[in-house]
Design an enzyme around this catalytic site. Structure first.
Site, short mmCIF file in Angstrom:
data_model
loop_
_atom_site.label_atom_id
_atom_site.label_comp_id
_atom_site.label_asym_id
_atom_site.label_seq_id
_atom_site.Cartn_x
_atom_site.Cartn_y
_atom_site.Cartn_z
N CYS A 22 -9.63 -6.07 -0.15
CA CYS A 22 -9.87 -6.47 -1.54
C CYS A 22 -10.62 -7.80 -1.62
CB CYS A 22 -8.57 -6.50 -2.31
SG CYS A 22 -7.23 -7.35 -1.45
N1 LIG Z 1 -2.70 -3.74 -3.06
C1 LIG Z 1 -4.01 -3.99 -2.98
O1 LIG Z 1 -4.59 -4.65 -3.85
C2 LIG Z 1 -4.81 -3.46 -1.83
C3 LIG Z 1 -6.20 -3.64 -1.86
C4 LIG Z 1 -6.99 -3.16 -0.79
C5 LIG Z 1 -6.37 -2.53 0.28
N2 LIG Z 1 -5.01 -2.39 0.30
C6 LIG Z 1 -4.42 -1.74 1.46
O2 LIG Z 1 -3.93 -0.47 1.06
C7 LIG Z 1 -2.75 -0.15 1.82
C8 LIG Z 1 -1.62 0.13 0.85
O3 LIG Z 1 -1.38 -1.08 0.13
P1 LIG Z 1 -0.46 -1.13 -1.15
O4 LIG Z 1 -0.61 -2.49 -1.69
O5 LIG Z 1 -0.72 0.05 -2.01
O6 LIG Z 1 0.98 -0.98 -0.45
P2 LIG Z 1 2.40 -0.66 -1.06
O7 LIG Z 1 2.36 -0.77 -2.54
O8 LIG Z 1 3.37 -1.49 -0.32
O9 LIG Z 1 2.61 0.87 -0.70
C9 LIG Z 1 2.66 1.35 0.61
C10 LIG Z 1 3.00 2.83 0.60
O10 LIG Z 1 3.12 3.25 1.94
C11 LIG Z 1 4.27 4.09 2.05
N3 LIG Z 1 4.65 4.09 3.46
C12 LIG Z 1 4.91 3.02 4.23
N4 LIG Z 1 5.10 3.41 5.52
C13 LIG Z 1 4.94 4.78 5.52
C14 LIG Z 1 5.00 5.79 6.52
N5 LIG Z 1 5.25 5.46 7.81
N6 LIG Z 1 4.78 7.09 6.17
C15 LIG Z 1 4.51 7.42 4.89
N7 LIG Z 1 4.45 6.50 3.88
C16 LIG Z 1 4.67 5.21 4.22
C17 LIG Z 1 5.25 3.52 1.09
O11 LIG Z 1 6.16 4.53 0.76
P3 LIG Z 1 7.59 4.21 0.10
O12 LIG Z 1 7.32 3.40 -1.14
O13 LIG Z 1 8.12 5.54 -0.19
O14 LIG Z 1 8.33 3.45 1.16
C18 LIG Z 1 4.31 3.20 -0.07
O15 LIG Z 1 4.07 4.37 -0.84
C19 LIG Z 1 -2.49 -1.35 2.73
O16 LIG Z 1 -3.00 -1.10 4.00
C20 LIG Z 1 -3.24 -2.49 2.05
O17 LIG Z 1 -3.67 -3.48 2.94
C21 LIG Z 1 -4.23 -2.82 -0.74
#
Ligand SMILES: NC(=O)c1ccc[n+]([C@@H]2O[C@H](COP(=O)([O-])OP(=O)(O)OC[C@H]3O[C@@H](n4cnc5c(N)ncnc54)[C@H](OP(=O)(O)O)[C@@H]3O)[C@@H](O)[C@H]2O)c1
Length: 349
Positions: A152
């Site tokens: 991001c």
């Molecule tokens: N947030 C941002 O602004 C943003 C921007 C760019 C990129 N990203 C990237 O996008 C990715 C997700 O980020 P996020 O912020 O959306 O994270 P998040 O809100 O913490 O969500 C992570 C998700 O992954 C699931 N999960 C974790 N371990 C898992 C596994 N082993 N098998 C299946 N599901 C699993 C969690 O499920 P449960 O909830 O059921 O545990 C949750 O649905 C990250 O790599 C992050 O760096 C995020």
């Protein structure tokens, strides 16, 4: 006529996964057929995520590769770095096309291990992944089967600075570091509960974090450097807002760069881009002008006294910084119009 694509989301209960679901459920060419979360997840998506009530009949299941491969042809993997890339590579081996939203596939092995502090994935997977900064990699993305969606902060910084860097112009002095003062709303840290994410900690507060060690630093350096060697000082700070990234970048330029020169440079690169809005000279972008949309707004100013050019950019971290850019890449990969599913205007106020 373009056929519809069966798509899945792994990580559907996270913030990026939910934004993907919101976008893909309204996409004219995508059939969302599979949504998975961690092992203990189960139940109707609309029960788990009531904001999507009435839009679908999907069940959130615990991720299983066979079920995913049976249900869809294209998958968005939005798990934490360290889990995400391996799942994307495994699904690629099973014949699916994939976009990984984590940092796992964005860097060469050595740099990944240094900045992320864990073992990198196999070189073949890293080599196959195309870096998905859509505006700058469109033709490679169109041919790709695996995308490393940019970070991001990296998206906002690279879109702001790429027109200035040595490989695309001769304005920036590579001998001086590019200073990137970056601020993010708290959804950038994901949905997991943490003490630092509590309202009592966030409200009326503001501070820098990961000083000198944010993992997007090498990603931005690689993209800005091209054939050169540009050094980036990235300072990341937490804003008491939900969505939004604000970049203020400070760039030492060669003598005599004018506002008019910069205006024509940015217009040259971005005039025809549907999601990049270059502001008139003297205007600065604001978070609320992009919130909920896939836009990146860019403004700049020449400080004639010091010779420093200031470039400002804003994005919604969950849209252009994550799910929106991933859907933009999905559109390019599948021959859809690049704006399909992405033309919602910003929420205001
Ligand atoms: N947030 C941002 O602004 C943003 C921007 C760019 C990129 N990203 C990237 O996008 C990715 C997700 O980020 P996020 O912020 O959306 O994270 P998040 O809100 O913490 O969500 C992570 C998700 O992954 C699931 N999960 C974790 N371990 C898992 C596994 N082993 N098998 C299946 N599901 C699993 C969690 O499920 P449960 O909830 O059921 O545990 C949750 O649905 C990250 O790599 C992050 O760096 C995020």
């Amino acid at each position: 006529m373009q056929t519809r694509v069966r798509v899945g989301i792994v990580g559907a209960n996270g913030y990026s996964g939910l934004e993907l679901a919101r976008l893909l459920l309204a996409h004219p060419g995508a059939d969302l057929t599979y949504v998975a979360a961690s092992k203990d997840a189960a139940g109707a998506l609309e029960d788990e995520q009531p904001f999507l009530r009435g839009t679908n009949n999907l069940q959130v299941t615990a991720y299983h590769p066979d079920a995913c491969a049976d249900a869809c042809d294209f998958v968005f993997v939005a798990l934490p770095s360290g889990s995400s890339g391996a799942i994307a590579l495994d699904l690629r081996e099973r014949g699916l096309r994939a976009i990984d939203l984590s940092g796992d596939l964005r860097l060469p092995a050595g740099e990944y291990e240094r900045w992320y502090g864990r073992a990198a994935l196999p070189e073949a997977g890293l080599d196959e992944a195309v870096y998905g900064l859509t505006e700058w990699r469109r033709s490679e993305i169109a041919q790709a089967n695996l995308i490393a969606n940019p970070g991001c902060y990296a998206t906002a910084a690279e879109l702001a600075l790429l027109p200035l860097t040595a490989s695309h112009g001769d304005i920036l002095l590579p001998s001086a570091p590019v200073i990137i003062d970056a601020k993010s709303g708290v959804s950038g840290a994901g949905r997991k509960a943490t003490q630092s994410g509590l309202l009592g900690e966030l409200a009326e507060n503001f501070y820098a974090y990961k000083v000198g060690r944010h993992q997007h630093t090498p990603e931005i350096e690689r993209q800005l450097s091209g054939t050169g060697d540009i050094r980036v000082l990235l300072n990341t700070q937490l804003l008491p807002t939900v969505r939004g990234i604000y970049i203020s970048a400070y760039v030492q330029t060669r003598d005599g760069v004018s506002t008019a020169e910069l205006s024509s440079l940015y217009q040259f690169y971005y005039d025809r881009e549907p999601f990049i809005r270059v502001l008139p000279a003297g205007r600065v972008p604001e978070l609320k002008h992009v919130r909920g949309s896939n836009y990146c707004d860019i403004g700049f100013a020449v400080d004639e006294r010091t010779g420093v050019v200031q470039v400002f950019s804003v994005i919604d971290n969950l849209q252009k910084g994550a799910a929106g850019q991933a859907v933009q890449n999905f559109n390019v990969m599948n021959g859809f119009a690049e704006t399909d599913g992405l033309l919602a205007q910003p929420l205001y106020p």
